[in-house]
Motif scaffolding. Structure first.
Motif, PDB file in Angstrom:
ATOM      1  N   LEU A  14       0.815  -1.207   0.000  1.00 53.49           N
ATOM      2  CA  LEU A  14       0.000   0.000   0.000  1.00 53.49           C
ATOM      3  C   LEU A  14       0.853   1.264   0.000  1.00 53.49           C
ATOM      4  O   LEU A  14       0.375   2.344   0.359  1.00 53.49           O
ATOM      5  CB  LEU A  14      -0.946  -0.003   1.206  1.00 53.49           C
ATOM      6  CG  LEU A  14      -2.036  -1.088   1.181  1.00 53.49           C
ATOM      7  CD1 LEU A  14      -2.877  -1.029   2.445  1.00 53.49           C
ATOM      8  CD2 LEU A  14      -2.924  -0.942  -0.061  1.00 53.49           C
ATOM      9  N   ARG A  15       2.108   1.129  -0.422  1.00 55.89           N
ATOM     10  CA  ARG A  15       2.971   2.304  -0.523  1.00 55.89           C
ATOM     11  C   ARG A  15       2.472   3.238  -1.611  1.00 55.89           C
ATOM     12  O   ARG A  15       1.802   2.824  -2.548  1.00 55.89           O
ATOM     13  CB  ARG A  15       4.413   1.878  -0.819  1.00 55.89           C
ATOM     14  CG  ARG A  15       5.081   1.123   0.328  1.00 55.89           C
ATOM     15  CD  ARG A  15       6.512   0.801  -0.009  1.00 55.89           C
ATOM     16  NE  ARG A  15       7.191   0.109   1.090  1.00 55.89           N
ATOM     17  CZ  ARG A  15       8.445  -0.284   1.064  1.00 55.89           C
ATOM     18  NH1 ARG A  15       9.195  -0.053  -0.016  1.00 55.89           N
ATOM     19  NH2 ARG A  15       8.972  -0.911   2.105  1.00 55.89           N
ATOM     20  N   GLY A  16       2.815   4.508  -1.473  1.00 53.30           N
ATOM     21  CA  GLY A  16       2.368   5.513  -2.422  1.00 53.30           C
ATOM     22  C   GLY A  16       2.701   5.176  -3.856  1.00 53.30           C
ATOM     23  O   GLY A  16       3.856   4.871  -4.169  1.00 53.30           O
ATOM     24  N   GLY A  17       1.713   5.224  -4.730  1.00 48.93           N
ATOM     25  CA  GLY A  17       1.917   4.978  -6.153  1.00 48.93           C
ATOM     26  C   GLY A  17       1.983   3.527  -6.549  1.00 48.93           C
ATOM     27  O   GLY A  17       2.129   3.222  -7.740  1.00 48.93           O
ATOM     28  N   SER A  18       1.870   2.588  -5.597  1.00 50.49           N
ATOM     29  CA  SER A  18       1.942   1.169  -5.941  1.00 50.49           C
ATOM     30  C   SER A  18       0.713   0.756  -6.750  1.00 50.49           C
ATOM     31  O   SER A  18      -0.343   1.397  -6.692  1.00 50.49           O
ATOM     32  CB  SER A  18       2.033   0.314  -4.675  1.00 50.49           C
ATOM     33  OG  SER A  18       0.800   0.324  -3.972  1.00 50.49           O
TER      34      SER A  18
END
Length: 231
Positions: A14-18
């Protein structure tokens, strides 16, 4: 996204941009978009030009909106993809498989438990809420950068063939034609609430509201810096 990156474990966090995060935001965006359309229709406030056209096809054919949306979008994809293959992606599929079905669902749930009596005040409340939700949902869908609907690819494709004419001119013409077709398909029955004051209001204000949602909300949900938000 290159297929090789699908095996990257970071794409499934759920990291940014994933990829996973973008898919989740896209799905939620489609749900919010559908709820917004349903509210606009329930309130007889009018919907955006393309939705109005799709509602017109459903009205004339007797098919459900949920059935019409994928049929018309697949036909448009067949026409548009030869000119621009970049428009197709997971978001495209999510859009035309989810929105129609969910709009029908939300309207059915409302009809089961509530009754809407048309008043100007009630219509305006539905317009404000519905347009707000629709704008936010579309913004989330766009910002995920997972593809776009074929209707949105028509004007850019024509513009590339005739660059001397502005994109805006093609898009305005396209939307006017969609509204005209919606009116014809519905027999100019304005009591249906498919083409109404909201259709005109959304024509003027939808773009700026979506742009605001892009930078203030959707880019943060996706985890992208505002400067990387797709136009």
């Amino acid at each position: 996204m290159p297929s090789g990156r699908l095996t990257d474990k970071e794409q499934w966090t759920l990291r940014g941009g994933s990829l996973l995060r973008r898919v989740l935001v896209c799905v939620v965006g489609e749900i919010i978009t559908s709820l917004g359309i349903a509210i606009l229709l329930i309130g007889h406030a009018g919907v955006d030009p393309y939705t109005a056209f799709l509602q017109g096809v459903a009205h004339l054919s007797g098919l459900s909106f949920g059935a019409v949306v994928p049929i018309i979008n697949i036909l448009l994809l067949i026409v548009v993809i030869p000119f621009d293959r970049t428009i197709f992606g997971l978001g495209t599929v999510l859009n035309f498989t989810m929105v129609g079905v969910l709009v029908d669902f939300f309207q059915a749930v409302y009809a089961e438990y509530f009754t809407f009596t048309y008043t100007i005040a009630g219509m305006l409340v539905c317009l404000l809420i519905g347009m707000g939700l629709f704008s936010l949902g579309v913004s989330m869908y766009i910002t995920c950068d997972l593809g776009q609907g074929p209707y949105d690819g028509i004007a850019p494709a024509i513009n590339r063939e005739f660059p001397r004419v502005s994109y805006r001119a093609f898009r305005v013409t396209q939307d006017v034609l969609a509204i005209a077709l919606a009116l014809v398909l519905t027999g100019f029955d304005l009591s249906l609430g498919i083409v109404a004051v909201g259709t005109i209001v959304m024509g003027f204000f939808l773009g700026p509201i979506i742009g605001l949602c892009n930078t203030r909300i959707s880019s943060r949900l996706v985890g992208q810096p505002p400067g990387r938000v797709p136009p």
